[in-house]
Enzyme design. Sequence first.
Site, PDB file in Angstrom:
ATOM      1  CE  LYS A 336      -4.190   1.903   2.441  1.00 34.01           C
ATOM      2  NZ  LYS A 336      -4.807   1.243   3.737  1.00 34.01           N
ATOM      3  CG  HIS A 338      -3.171   4.539   0.414  1.00 33.47           C
ATOM      4  ND1 HIS A 338      -2.692   3.781  -0.544  1.00 33.47           N
ATOM      5  CD2 HIS A 338      -4.187   5.499   1.216  1.00 33.47           C
ATOM      6  CE1 HIS A 338      -3.775   3.696  -1.109  1.00 33.47           C
ATOM      7  NE2 HIS A 338      -4.436   3.850   0.300  1.00 33.47           N
TER       8      HIS A 338
END
Length: 450
Positions: A336, A338
């Site tokens: 991921k 963010h």
Amino acid sequence: LRKVISAIPPSIPTLLDVKRGDIGSTAQAYAEACYDDPNGVNADGVTLSPLMGWDSVAPFISGTYANKGAFVLCKTSNPGSNDLLALNLGQGQTLFEKIASLAQAWSDRAITESNSDLGAEPPRLGLVVGATDPDALSKARSACGSKMWILAPGVGAQGGDLDAACRAGLNSSGTGMLIPVSRGISRADDPGAKAKELKEGINAARQAVIATNGNTCHSVVSEQSVAPYQREFLEFSLDLGVLKFGSFVLKSGRTSPYFFNAGLFASGASLYRLAKAYAASIMSSKDLVDENGKVVFDVIFGPAYKGISLGAVVCAALFHDYGVDVGFAYDRKEAKDHGEGGKLVGASMENKRVLVVDDVITAGTAIRQSNDMLVKIGAKPVGVSIALDRAEKRSLDDPVSAVQAVARDLEIPVVSIVSLPQLQGFLRDSPNYGAEVLDQVTEYRSKYGV
């Protein structure tokens, strides 16, 4: 006492029923009195009370007396034994079952600390379990395994049923029990005839056990009985259609008489029951729980994707059912970029002991990838927990199963809720599914089983 023992031929082992149990230094003195010659009485083994722990037992089976043996009181034949030994510990087991598993761990410890070969040497400890309680005999046998011997008093004057006791306490080879009968012989009109009658009864019971196991498999069905949590797991898996009997072509090309699809555990109720079964299998494992009843891991890791939900509910069940509070973590297939970022979510695993939870091991690729990742981040994988071990060869030319290969290559234990031998044992004891299904599973295991 010395005169009596000296009159016994050296080929016959002598067991002193002294029920000793004291602090280490006093236990050492008792051991010398029981074993030494000529200052002691030169016995070969003793009975012990285990309630003061390992240090009260060790002097009788280690050091100078590493060649001796002892039987620890587990579930005795007197009615008052239920006052303490049948107490429920709140961890899915009674006190006597805990003693049985501890005896196995203590025996292994004595052998290991003597630098002996754990696989080659027989257990140094056995159990005392009354023949008056076949249910306790069966549970003790399940807890201690097939190699440990059980001393089972209570046949005869105390009312123990010889056949029932043998069926419950003998291992699948028809051995593993010593059945002392004193008053039943000494007070008989013809002690010699009574002793012969009992001997023939014991041998008949042994042959019945051997025949039962021989009829259900070309080798041995299983030396493990089906525990209540395993039976419940199999029954609700069948009710949900997770486990099915029939004819199923597997990815390997084999035609299997059963099929297991963990993806059908797809409701709150089914996940709850599944998690309880996982937790029970973990807490019943001598590899994942130490001799003090503590788990040997700090974090549960659930590999994406199925392992995520499994790891979460198992972690919750361990706390709910056993008061075991450990961390939970999982990974993503893609990192991921963010928020918290990265591929790992949940508890930190660096410098932590980690148990990996998944549904099955087919080829072992996913588990090996998880293991490599955990090692790279500084975690210590200590085991794998799965629902079903098919316990079958990877190929006809390769006698090792996928689970065995993972355990061997990664040097960690793999613990399952059930395995193919236990499924076979379940069918043997459950007439609802018919002899044909049992025969098909038996034939499949005979051909492909490990």
